[in-house]
Scaffold this motif. Structure first.
Motif, PDB file in Angstrom:
ATOM      1  N   PHE A 175     -11.514  72.656  -8.868  1.00  0.00           N
ATOM      2  CA  PHE A 175     -11.694  71.555  -7.922  1.00  0.00           C
ATOM      3  C   PHE A 175     -13.187  71.306  -7.721  1.00  0.00           C
ATOM      4  CE2 PHE A 175     -12.037  70.126  -3.417  1.00  0.00           C
ATOM      5  CZ  PHE A 175     -11.472  68.868  -3.601  1.00  0.00           C
ATOM      6  N   ASP A 176     -13.665  70.204  -8.293  1.00  0.00           N
ATOM      7  CA  ASP A 176     -15.087  69.847  -8.177  1.00  0.00           C
ATOM      8  C   ASP A 176     -15.227  68.647  -7.247  1.00  0.00           C
ATOM      9  OD1 ASP A 176     -17.779  69.090 -10.548  1.00  0.00           O
ATOM     10  OD2 ASP A 176     -17.780  69.916  -8.521  1.00  0.00           O
ATOM     11  N   PHE A 177     -16.173  68.694  -6.365  1.00  0.00           N
ATOM     12  CA  PHE A 177     -16.348  67.615  -5.398  1.00  0.00           C
ATOM     13  C   PHE A 177     -17.833  67.493  -5.063  1.00  0.00           C
ATOM     14  CE2 PHE A 177     -15.570  71.594  -3.242  1.00  0.00           C
ATOM     15  CZ  PHE A 177     -16.556  71.647  -2.274  1.00  0.00           C
ATOM     16  N   PRO A 178     -18.266  66.317  -4.612  1.00  0.00           N
ATOM     17  CA  PRO A 178     -19.674  66.137  -4.249  1.00  0.00           C
ATOM     18  C   PRO A 178     -19.991  66.871  -2.951  1.00  0.00           C
ATOM     19  CG  PRO A 178     -18.447  64.150  -3.769  1.00  0.00           C
ATOM     20  CD  PRO A 178     -17.499  65.060  -4.489  1.00  0.00           C
ATOM     21  N   ALA A 179     -20.955  67.765  -3.005  1.00  0.00           N
ATOM     22  CA  ALA A 179     -21.347  68.518  -1.814  1.00  0.00           C
ATOM     23  C   ALA A 179     -22.010  67.587  -0.799  1.00  0.00           C
ATOM     24  CB  ALA A 179     -22.308  69.637  -2.191  1.00  0.00           C
ATOM     25  N   PRO A 180     -21.748  67.785   0.496  1.00  0.00           N
ATOM     26  CA  PRO A 180     -22.345  66.914   1.536  1.00  0.00           C
ATOM     27  C   PRO A 180     -23.799  67.296   1.810  1.00  0.00           C
ATOM     28  CG  PRO A 180     -20.990  68.599   2.563  1.00  0.00           C
ATOM     29  CD  PRO A 180     -20.829  68.794   1.079  1.00  0.00           C
ATOM     30  N   GLU A 181     -24.678  67.032   0.839  1.00  0.00           N
ATOM     31  CA  GLU A 181     -26.074  67.488   0.943  1.00  0.00           C
ATOM     32  C   GLU A 181     -26.808  66.810   2.096  1.00  0.00           C
ATOM     33  OE1 GLU A 181     -28.348  68.028  -2.618  1.00  0.00           O
ATOM     34  OE2 GLU A 181     -26.558  67.835  -3.845  1.00  0.00           O
ATOM     35  N   ARG A 182     -26.523  65.530   2.321  1.00  0.00           N
ATOM     36  CA  ARG A 182     -27.185  64.853   3.436  1.00  0.00           C
ATOM     37  C   ARG A 182     -26.787  65.484   4.766  1.00  0.00           C
ATOM     38  NH1 ARG A 182     -26.821  58.415   3.709  1.00  0.00           N
ATOM     39  NH2 ARG A 182     -28.008  58.751   1.777  1.00  0.00           N
ATOM     40  N   LEU A 183     -25.507  65.819   4.901  1.00  0.00           N
ATOM     41  CA  LEU A 183     -25.037  66.505   6.103  1.00  0.00           C
ATOM     42  C   LEU A 183     -25.710  67.874   6.240  1.00  0.00           C
ATOM     43  CD1 LEU A 183     -23.074  66.844   8.516  1.00  0.00           C
ATOM     44  CD2 LEU A 183     -21.393  67.745   6.878  1.00  0.00           C
ATOM     45  N   LEU A 184     -25.841  68.587   5.130  1.00  0.00           N
ATOM     46  CA  LEU A 184     -26.481  69.901   5.160  1.00  0.00           C
ATOM     47  C   LEU A 184     -27.942  69.793   5.588  1.00  0.00           C
ATOM     48  CD1 LEU A 184     -24.948  71.422   1.902  1.00  0.00           C
ATOM     49  CD2 LEU A 184     -24.595  72.275   4.228  1.00  0.00           C
ATOM     50  N   ARG A 185     -28.645  68.808   5.041  1.00  0.00           N
ATOM     51  CA  ARG A 185     -30.057  68.635   5.414  1.00  0.00           C
ATOM     52  C   ARG A 185     -30.203  68.243   6.879  1.00  0.00           C
ATOM     53  NH1 ARG A 185     -30.448  66.540   0.073  1.00  0.00           N
ATOM     54  NH2 ARG A 185     -29.957  64.439   0.823  1.00  0.00           N
ATOM     55  N   SER A 186     -29.348  67.318   7.316  1.00  0.00           N
ATOM     56  CA  SER A 186     -29.420  66.884   8.720  1.00  0.00           C
ATOM     57  C   SER A 186     -29.103  68.033   9.666  1.00  0.00           C
ATOM     58  CB  SER A 186     -28.449  65.724   8.958  1.00  0.00           C
ATOM     59  OG  SER A 186     -28.768  64.627   8.136  1.00  0.00           O
ATOM     60  N   SER A 187     -28.077  68.819   9.342  1.00  0.00           N
ATOM     61  CA  SER A 187     -27.702  69.956  10.181  1.00  0.00           C
ATOM     62  C   SER A 187     -28.813  70.997  10.203  1.00  0.00           C
ATOM     63  CB  SER A 187     -26.403  70.588   9.655  1.00  0.00           C
ATOM     64  OG  SER A 187     -25.350  69.665   9.666  1.00  0.00           O
ATOM     65  N   PHE A 188     -29.424  71.218   9.061  1.00  0.00           N
ATOM     66  CA  PHE A 188     -30.527  72.189   8.966  1.00  0.00           C
ATOM     67  C   PHE A 188     -31.679  71.758   9.866  1.00  0.00           C
ATOM     68  CE2 PHE A 188     -34.238  74.238   7.309  1.00  0.00           C
ATOM     69  CZ  PHE A 188     -33.809  75.426   6.728  1.00  0.00           C
ATOM     70  N   ALA A 189     -32.116  70.504   9.710  1.00  0.00           N
ATOM     71  CA  ALA A 189     -33.247  70.019  10.501  1.00  0.00           C
ATOM     72  C   ALA A 189     -32.931  70.018  11.993  1.00  0.00           C
ATOM     73  CB  ALA A 189     -33.631  68.609  10.048  1.00  0.00           C
ATOM     74  N   LEU A 190     -31.724  69.569  12.358  1.00  0.00           N
ATOM     75  CA  LEU A 190     -31.352  69.510  13.774  1.00  0.00           C
ATOM     76  C   LEU A 190     -31.240  70.911  14.371  1.00  0.00           C
ATOM     77  CD1 LEU A 190     -30.676  67.719  16.140  1.00  0.00           C
ATOM     78  CD2 LEU A 190     -28.288  67.677  15.382  1.00  0.00           C
ATOM     79  N   SER A 191     -30.741  71.874  13.598  1.00  0.00           N
ATOM     80  CA  SER A 191     -30.642  73.235  14.118  1.00  0.00           C
ATOM     81  C   SER A 191     -32.032  73.828  14.358  1.00  0.00           C
ATOM     82  CB  SER A 191     -29.838  74.119  13.152  1.00  0.00           C
ATOM     83  OG  SER A 191     -30.508  74.272  11.918  1.00  0.00           O
ATOM     84  N   ILE A 192     -33.006  73.488  13.507  1.00  0.00           N
ATOM     85  CA  ILE A 192     -34.384  73.953  13.727  1.00  0.00           C
ATOM     86  C   ILE A 192     -34.962  73.315  14.986  1.00  0.00           C
ATOM     87  CG2 ILE A 192     -36.734  73.884  12.817  1.00  0.00           C
ATOM     88  CD1 ILE A 192     -35.069  75.937  11.411  1.00  0.00           C
ATOM     89  N   VAL A 193     -34.739  72.007  15.143  1.00  0.00           N
ATOM     90  CA  VAL A 193     -35.260  71.310  16.328  1.00  0.00           C
ATOM     91  C   VAL A 193     -34.628  71.868  17.603  1.00  0.00           C
ATOM     92  CG1 VAL A 193     -35.328  69.084  17.514  1.00  0.00           C
ATOM     93  CG2 VAL A 193     -35.860  69.214  15.079  1.00  0.00           C
ATOM     94  N   LEU A 194     -33.307  72.068  17.596  1.00  0.00           N
ATOM     95  CA  LEU A 194     -32.640  72.639  18.771  1.00  0.00           C
ATOM     96  C   LEU A 194     -33.101  74.066  19.029  1.00  0.00           C
ATOM     97  CD1 LEU A 194     -28.953  71.369  18.504  1.00  0.00           C
ATOM     98  CD2 LEU A 194     -30.636  70.791  20.251  1.00  0.00           C
ATOM     99  N   PHE A 195     -33.332  74.810  17.968  1.00  0.00           N
ATOM    100  CA  PHE A 195     -33.849  76.174  18.093  1.00  0.00           C
ATOM    101  C   PHE A 195     -35.177  76.177  18.855  1.00  0.00           C
ATOM    102  CE2 PHE A 195     -36.779  79.328  16.233  1.00  0.00           C
ATOM    103  CZ  PHE A 195     -36.148  80.506  16.627  1.00  0.00           C
ATOM    104  N   LEU A 196     -35.987  75.139  18.625  1.00  0.00           N
ATOM    105  CA  LEU A 196     -37.295  75.055  19.285  1.00  0.00           C
ATOM    106  C   LEU A 196     -37.203  74.474  20.694  1.00  0.00           C
ATOM    107  CD1 LEU A 196     -39.419  73.741  16.279  1.00  0.00           C
ATOM    108  CD2 LEU A 196     -39.410  76.074  17.213  1.00  0.00           C
ATOM    109  N   LEU A 197     -36.342  73.484  20.889  1.00  0.00           N
ATOM    110  CA  LEU A 197     -36.349  72.734  22.148  1.00  0.00           C
ATOM    111  C   LEU A 197     -35.366  73.244  23.191  1.00  0.00           C
ATOM    112  CD1 LEU A 197     -36.742  69.033  20.919  1.00  0.00           C
ATOM    113  CD2 LEU A 197     -38.509  70.654  21.635  1.00  0.00           C
ATOM    114  N   TRP A 198     -34.273  73.890  22.761  1.00  0.00           N
ATOM    115  CA  TRP A 198     -33.334  74.402  23.752  1.00  0.00           C
ATOM    116  C   TRP A 198     -33.909  75.673  24.377  1.00  0.00           C
ATOM    117  CZ3 TRP A 198     -28.995  72.573  25.997  1.00  0.00           C
ATOM    118  CH2 TRP A 198     -28.257  73.455  26.771  1.00  0.00           C
TER     119      TRP A 198
END
Length: 500
Positions: A58-81
């Motif tokens: 089963f091959d499917f397109p990985a949600p890379e944009r979602l992964l990048r957005s989640s990564f960046a947002l988790s870093i920002v929340l890590f700093l600001l929360w």
């Protein structure tokens, strides 16, 4: 078989389903950890991995944009929360940044089930095999030191937490941040977060109290032990010490040392509004570091400024074969400043109290750290190779303060926990990355190599602060710095040494 191409667009419904299923599985794993014995919880957690890593049907397109957005947002929340605020509904403490990062982990492991994404990721890992091998060696040494620990459960949790919250940042970053543009967006989010933290720090200093300690929402808790510790650390020598969104003023100082060179990088390469905002962020980050009241900040920030200026001058000479008026003035100011400090030191105007402590509280802090070294070094020599086990350094050689046993040097803590072997691999990994970034910055005219050099200065600033700070809360930033320095985006031209 479903075929796809790396980076192809994923249907929004597929992304939503993927996220929901990942969240549900994460919840089940959390319940297993809370209810089942550790061995069963571990088996339950790794159960789907063989399928994920061996699937070829089963091959499917990985949600890379979602992964990048989640990564960046988790870093920002890590700093600001605020680090000291969490939600608790009867189980483990829940923090927004940690929840989002948990979803990122689940989504990333799920994406590895795609043969095309897995193949591309393994190719990326092969290009970075030297750095990943060093990182793996560090964690394997940490894991080996768990075996002989007197507190096996505590040490095992320490290593697992360090690996999940910090160590996996590097391979995730390598696999999804594959272009210079994506990396620039991530860095810009850190600049904006730094500016916000700077504003919050100024407001905190003006009010004279921790900003979010009195916030109350349904299920929200504030650690009472942290509150007592914060009160004890808020003033030194009659001067208020700000901490922003961090749990201790020194952690704010460490972040300031990390963020300053990244802000300066955008000052050098950005244009228009971004350059203005970057310059403002530089000022706010410096103010935040100064308001932390840490002597480490007063050492790390000037060193960072001088090194960033030196990198920029070297690159200007490399590109234009001239230093320019601003560079000459900066160089002369630096030379005059060094001679001036030396002259003031020799005449007695500046004395050793800057190091030993200008007030009774600072002198006491310095003496306590010297006491820790005196206690810790003999303990290291008794178990020089693998140490006593992660998380035990404060008990083995800690000094009792008014709150608890403490140890105030990350390097001393690491040497006691995982021996000289662990400390040596840590130094090889991070000092190696630092030197690699600096070398690339002054030997290339590429903007991405300039970024490597600036982040190398960020790494140096954190390493300086860690000499007097053992709290590992900012470890994700260190691992992110390592990933940024050693990344090879698609549009970057590899040179000899890039696969180290």
């Amino acid at each position: 078989m479903l075929q796809s191409h790396r980076g192809s667009r994923v249907h929004p419904f597929a992304i939503a389903l993927f996220t929901v299923l990942g969240a549900a599985y994460l919840l089940l794993v959390g319940l297993a950890i809370a209810i089942l014995p550790p061995a069963f919880a571990l088996i339950f957690g790794v159960l789907p991995l063989p399928f994920l890593l061996t699937n070829r049907i089963f091959d499917f397109p990985a949600p890379e944009r979602l992964l990048r957005s989640s990564f960046a947002l988790s870093i920002v929340l890590f700093l600001l929360w605020p680090r000291y605020l969490s939600f608790n509904f009867g189980g483990p403490d829940l923090v927004p940044a940690r929840l989002l990062y948990g979803l990122l982990l689940v989504t990333w492991f799920g994406a590895l089930a795609s043969p095309s994404f897995r193949k591309a990721t393994l190719k990326t890992f092969s290009d970075r095999r030297g750095w990943l091998a060093l990182l793996a060696a560090y964690f394997l040494i940490r894991l080996a030191s768990v075996v002989g620990s007197e507190a096996f459960g505590l040490s095992a949790y320490q290593v697992a937490n360090e690996l999940l919250t910090a160590g996996l940042i590097v391979p995730i970053f390598y696999s999804v941040f594959n272009t210079n543009a994506n990396i620039q967006k991530l860095l810009w989010s850190i600049v904006l977060a730094g500016a916000i933290i700077g504003v919050l720090t100024v407001v905190e200093r003006a009010l004279g109290r921790t900003l979010f300690a009195n916030v109350r929402l349904p299920g929200m808790t504030v650690d009472s032990e942290w509150l007592y510790a914060a009160i004890m650390e808020k003033s030194r020598g009659g001067s208020y010490r700000a901490q922003g969104t961090f749990s201790h003023p020194l952690l704010l100082a460490e972040f300031s040392a990390f963020a300053l060179p990244i802000c300066l990088y955008f000052c050098a390469v950005a244009k228009g509004v971004r350059r203005i905002l970057s310059a403002l962020a530089v000022l706010l980050v410096i103010i935040a570091g100064a308001l932390s009241g840490s002597r480490a900040a007063f050492a790390a920030l000037p060193i960072g400024l001088v090194m960033c200026a030196t990198i920029l001058m070297c690159r200007q000479w490399l590109v234009n074969r001239q230093l320019g008026v601003a560079s000459v003035i900066l160089s002369l100011s630096f030379v005059v400043g060094i001679f001036g400090i030396a002259l003031l030191w020799l005449t007695g105007t500046i004395d050793s109290s800057l190091v030993s402590g200008r007030t009774y509280a600072e002198a006491s802090s310095t003496n306590t750290r010297l006491d820790m070294l005196a206690r810790g070094i003999p303990k290291i020599l008794e178990h020089p190779f693998l140490g006593y086990g992660p998380g035990l350094s404060a008990y083995i050689a800690g000094v009792k303060n008014s709150i608890a046993l403490t140890i105030d040097s990350y390097y001393l803590s690491l040497a006691i926990d995982s021996g000289l072997l662990g400390l040596g691999v840590f130094a090889l990994l991070f000092i190696g990355a630092l030197l690699f970034g600096l070398k690339r910055a002054i030997s290339s005219s590429d903007d991405f190599d300039l970024m490597r050099g600036m982040v190398a200065v960020s790494l140096l600033g954190m390493l300086l602060v860690k000499a007097i700070l053992s709290t590992p809360h900012n470890a994700p930033l260190m691992l992110l710095g390592l990933a940024l320095i050693t990344a090879v985006p698609k549009n970057s031209v590899p040179v000899r040494g890039d696969n180290q």
